[in-house]
Design a protein around this motif. Structure first.
Motif, PDB file in Angstrom:
ATOM      1  N   LEU A  27      15.161  31.073 -47.805  1.00 42.52           N
ATOM      2  CA  LEU A  27      14.540  29.774 -47.852  1.00 42.52           C
ATOM      3  C   LEU A  27      12.935  30.102 -47.728  1.00 42.52           C
ATOM      4  O   LEU A  27      12.136  29.419 -48.302  1.00 42.52           O
ATOM      5  N   ALA A  28      12.496  31.066 -46.952  1.00 42.21           N
ATOM      6  CA  ALA A  28      11.149  31.507 -46.756  1.00 42.21           C
ATOM      7  C   ALA A  28      10.512  31.855 -48.098  1.00 42.21           C
ATOM      8  O   ALA A  28       9.559  31.663 -48.445  1.00 42.21           O
ATOM      9  N   VAL A  29      11.337  32.904 -48.728  1.00 41.06           N
ATOM     10  CA  VAL A  29      11.024  33.515 -50.124  1.00 41.06           C
ATOM     11  C   VAL A  29      10.667  32.196 -51.320  1.00 41.06           C
ATOM     12  O   VAL A  29       9.907  32.149 -51.783  1.00 41.06           O
ATOM     13  N   ALA A  30      11.685  31.324 -51.173  1.00 40.82           N
ATOM     14  CA  ALA A  30      11.603  30.217 -51.997  1.00 40.82           C
ATOM     15  C   ALA A  30      10.627  29.345 -51.953  1.00 40.82           C
ATOM     16  O   ALA A  30       9.928  28.896 -52.707  1.00 40.82           O
ATOM     17  N   ALA A  31      10.216  29.039 -50.618  1.00 40.35           N
ATOM     18  CA  ALA A  31       9.015  28.184 -50.187  1.00 40.35           C
ATOM     19  C   ALA A  31       7.839  28.832 -50.686  1.00 40.35           C
ATOM     20  O   ALA A  31       7.007  27.947 -51.261  1.00 40.35           O
ATOM     21  N   THR A  32       7.706  30.018 -50.462  1.00 37.94           N
ATOM     22  CA  THR A  32       6.250  30.712 -50.749  1.00 37.94           C
ATOM     23  C   THR A  32       6.173  30.844 -52.072  1.00 37.94           C
ATOM     24  O   THR A  32       5.175  30.627 -52.469  1.00 37.94           O
ATOM     25  N   ALA A  33       7.168  31.223 -52.553  1.00 43.61           N
ATOM     26  CA  ALA A  33       7.061  31.482 -54.078  1.00 43.61           C
ATOM     27  C   ALA A  33       6.937  30.455 -54.870  1.00 43.61           C
ATOM     28  O   ALA A  33       5.939  30.348 -55.780  1.00 43.61           O
ATOM     29  N   ALA A  34       7.359  29.137 -54.426  1.00 41.77           N
ATOM     30  CA  ALA A  34       6.804  27.939 -54.865  1.00 41.77           C
ATOM     31  C   ALA A  34       5.523  27.366 -54.992  1.00 41.77           C
ATOM     32  O   ALA A  34       4.818  27.081 -55.742  1.00 41.77           O
ATOM     33  N   ARG A  35       4.927  27.768 -53.636  1.00 40.18           N
ATOM     34  CA  ARG A  35       3.700  27.415 -53.312  1.00 40.18           C
ATOM     35  C   ARG A  35       2.576  28.243 -54.149  1.00 40.18           C
ATOM     36  O   ARG A  35       1.503  27.631 -54.413  1.00 40.18           O
ATOM     37  N   LEU A  36       3.033  29.503 -54.502  1.00 38.06           N
ATOM     38  CA  LEU A  36       2.180  30.375 -55.108  1.00 38.06           C
ATOM     39  C   LEU A  36       2.578  30.428 -56.668  1.00 38.06           C
ATOM     40  O   LEU A  36       1.709  31.357 -57.360  1.00 38.06           O
ATOM     41  N   GLY A  37       3.426  29.490 -57.220  1.00 37.78           N
ATOM     42  CA  GLY A  37       3.905  29.667 -58.668  1.00 37.78           C
ATOM     43  C   GLY A  37       4.334  30.887 -59.068  1.00 37.78           C
ATOM     44  O   GLY A  37       4.389  31.331 -60.147  1.00 37.78           O
ATOM     45  N   ILE A  38       5.143  31.426 -58.160  1.00 35.55           N
ATOM     46  CA  ILE A  38       5.821  32.736 -58.450  1.00 35.55           C
ATOM     47  C   ILE A  38       7.337  32.489 -58.766  1.00 35.55           C
ATOM     48  O   ILE A  38       7.938  31.940 -57.936  1.00 35.55           O
ATOM     49  N   ALA A  39       8.056  32.870 -59.576  1.00 34.89           N
ATOM     50  CA  ALA A  39       9.447  32.695 -60.078  1.00 34.89           C
ATOM     51  C   ALA A  39      10.438  33.576 -59.043  1.00 34.89           C
ATOM     52  O   ALA A  39       9.919  34.659 -58.680  1.00 34.89           O
ATOM     53  N   SER A  40      11.179  32.848 -58.353  1.00 31.06           N
ATOM     54  CA  SER A  40      12.101  33.759 -57.583  1.00 31.06           C
ATOM     55  C   SER A  40      13.638  33.720 -57.686  1.00 31.06           C
ATOM     56  O   SER A  40      13.884  32.559 -58.221  1.00 31.06           O
ATOM     57  N   GLU A  41      14.251  34.715 -57.445  1.00 32.14           N
ATOM     58  CA  GLU A  41      15.844  34.814 -57.401  1.00 32.14           C
ATOM     59  C   GLU A  41      16.200  35.393 -56.319  1.00 32.14           C
ATOM     60  O   GLU A  41      15.801  36.222 -55.785  1.00 32.14           O
ATOM     61  N   ALA A  61      14.158  28.087 -56.391  1.00 30.40           N
ATOM     62  CA  ALA A  61      14.631  29.369 -56.443  1.00 30.40           C
ATOM     63  C   ALA A  61      16.089  29.359 -57.132  1.00 30.40           C
ATOM     64  O   ALA A  61      16.777  28.671 -56.952  1.00 30.40           O
ATOM     65  N   LYS A  62      16.243  30.547 -58.062  1.00 33.88           N
ATOM     66  CA  LYS A  62      17.614  30.804 -58.509  1.00 33.88           C
ATOM     67  C   LYS A  62      18.342  31.413 -57.632  1.00 33.88           C
ATOM     68  O   LYS A  62      17.993  32.424 -56.872  1.00 33.88           O
ATOM     69  N   VAL A  63      19.767  30.967 -57.286  1.00 33.97           N
ATOM     70  CA  VAL A  63      20.379  31.318 -56.337  1.00 33.97           C
ATOM     71  C   VAL A  63      21.788  31.976 -56.959  1.00 33.97           C
ATOM     72  O   VAL A  63      22.476  31.743 -57.843  1.00 33.97           O
ATOM     73  N   THR A  64      21.981  33.499 -56.683  1.00 31.25           N
ATOM     74  CA  THR A  64      22.918  34.303 -57.238  1.00 31.25           C
ATOM     75  C   THR A  64      23.811  34.641 -56.127  1.00 31.25           C
ATOM     76  O   THR A  64      23.604  35.154 -55.105  1.00 31.25           O
ATOM     77  N   LEU A  65      25.200  34.244 -56.227  1.00 32.43           N
ATOM     78  CA  LEU A  65      26.073  34.716 -55.182  1.00 32.43           C
ATOM     79  C   LEU A  65      27.007  35.735 -55.435  1.00 32.43           C
ATOM     80  O   LEU A  65      26.876  36.389 -56.728  1.00 32.43           O
ATOM     81  N   VAL A  66      26.835  36.749 -54.276  1.00 33.72           N
ATOM     82  CA  VAL A  66      27.378  38.063 -54.356  1.00 33.72           C
ATOM     83  C   VAL A  66      28.728  38.052 -53.568  1.00 33.72           C
ATOM     84  O   VAL A  66      28.534  37.952 -52.366  1.00 33.72           O
ATOM     85  N   GLY A  67      29.993  38.405 -54.134  1.00 37.10           N
ATOM     86  CA  GLY A  67      31.001  38.604 -53.290  1.00 37.10           C
ATOM     87  C   GLY A  67      30.997  39.620 -52.494  1.00 37.10           C
ATOM     88  O   GLY A  67      30.470  40.807 -52.808  1.00 37.10           O
ATOM     89  N   GLY A  68      31.290  39.500 -51.155  1.00 38.62           N
ATOM     90  CA  GLY A  68      30.990  40.710 -50.305  1.00 38.62           C
ATOM     91  C   GLY A  68      30.138  40.247 -48.919  1.00 38.62           C
ATOM     92  O   GLY A  68      29.722  39.115 -48.932  1.00 38.62           O
ATOM     93  N   ASP A  69      29.532  41.362 -48.390  1.00 41.89           N
ATOM     94  CA  ASP A  69      28.892  40.832 -47.250  1.00 41.89           C
ATOM     95  C   ASP A  69      27.173  41.007 -47.703  1.00 41.89           C
ATOM     96  O   ASP A  69      26.951  41.195 -48.708  1.00 41.89           O
ATOM     97  N   ALA A  70      26.685  40.691 -46.474  1.00 38.78           N
ATOM     98  CA  ALA A  70      25.067  40.756 -46.755  1.00 38.78           C
ATOM     99  C   ALA A  70      24.635  42.174 -47.320  1.00 38.78           C
ATOM    100  O   ALA A  70      23.673  42.012 -48.249  1.00 38.78           O
ATOM    101  N   LEU A  71      25.147  43.337 -46.821  1.00 34.68           N
ATOM    102  CA  LEU A  71      24.598  44.385 -47.507  1.00 34.68           C
ATOM    103  C   LEU A  71      24.850  44.683 -48.789  1.00 34.68           C
ATOM    104  O   LEU A  71      23.878  45.058 -49.388  1.00 34.68           O
TER     105      LEU A  71
END
Length: 234
Positions: A27-41, A61-71
């Motif tokens: 959320l932080a990356v997406a919000a900041t990227a939007a304000r700065l005009g930076i594409a984010s995934e 932001a583009k959200v990509t789901l990954v099967g498995g844990d956070a690592l």
């Protein structure tokens, strides 16, 4: 935010990738990227709360789901960043991210010039590394307490072992701190320096803390915020 603000114009033009366990960093990356005009995934575990995913997508932001844990999400995001030439914004394993999280320590001292102790929920260790590094310099008498769910103590066990190891984890209410630690994580030596005491809490203790933080119109904080409250009450 600090990570994105430190990008060169060329890096910003290529866009950024990030990984997140519970979605807060995303959320932080997406919000900041939007304000700065930076594409984010952002790469997140497939089990992420659908409401969090929707919030991230609404920010552009583009959200990509990954099967498995956070690592695994972190490893996938880092590889994709290297492949595509985009900067990777780690949720914890990055000096700029740690420095940004350390501003919380600055804010705490502005509000309470005398701090006996600060209790911090620990996942990858970026938050407590940043807060602890600042407070050790600005308020050396303040005790820094690292707080972990007993079901998800990855960095705690790595600190005990003196190196990054694989730690078996169980489901936890503290979704935002769940997951393993990247190899050669810079937070490992930082946490060794700044953490004065470590506390493990059960899921029952976390739930009890969350109940005390509820209000009539709904949930006030997320599961990870219940961890330091539970540790304090313990």
């Amino acid at each position: 935010t600090h990570k994105l603000l430190s990008l060169t114009p060329d890096q910003a033009a290529r866009g950024v990738v990030a990984a997140s366990s519970g979605g807060n960093h995303a959320l932080a990356v997406a919000a900041t990227a939007a304000r700065l005009g930076i594409a984010s995934e952002v790469f997140v575990p497939s089990a992420i709360d659908p409401a969090q995913r929707e919030k991230i997508e609404r920010l552009g932001a583009k959200v990509t789901l990954v099967g498995g844990d956070a690592l695994l999400a972190e490893q996938t995001a880092r590889r994709e960043g290297e492949r595509s030439g985009r900067e990777y914004a780690s949720p914890y394993n990055d000096p700029a991210v740690i420095a940004g999280q350390g501003t919380i320590g600055v804010e705490l001292l502005r509000q309470l010039p005398r701090l006996d102790a600060v209790f911090v929920a620990v996942g990858g260790g970026g938050l407590i590394s940043g807060i602890g590094t600042h407070l050790k310099a600005a308020s050396p008498t303040t005790e820094i307490v690292g707080c972990w769910p007993r079901n998800s103590p990855a960095l705690y066990e790595c600190l005990r072992a003196g190196r990054v190891i694989e730690v078996e984890e169980q489901p936890t209410l503290s979704v935002s701190t769940a997951g393993g630690v990247e190899d050669e994580a810079i937070t490992l030596p930082l946490c060794r320096e700044v953490i004065d005491r470590s506390v493990l809490v059960s899921e029952e203790e976390i739930l009890d803390a969350l109940r005390r933080l509820y209000r009539e119109d709904g949930q006030l904080v997320e599961g990870a915020a219940g961890v330091p409250v539970a540790a304090f009450r313990q």
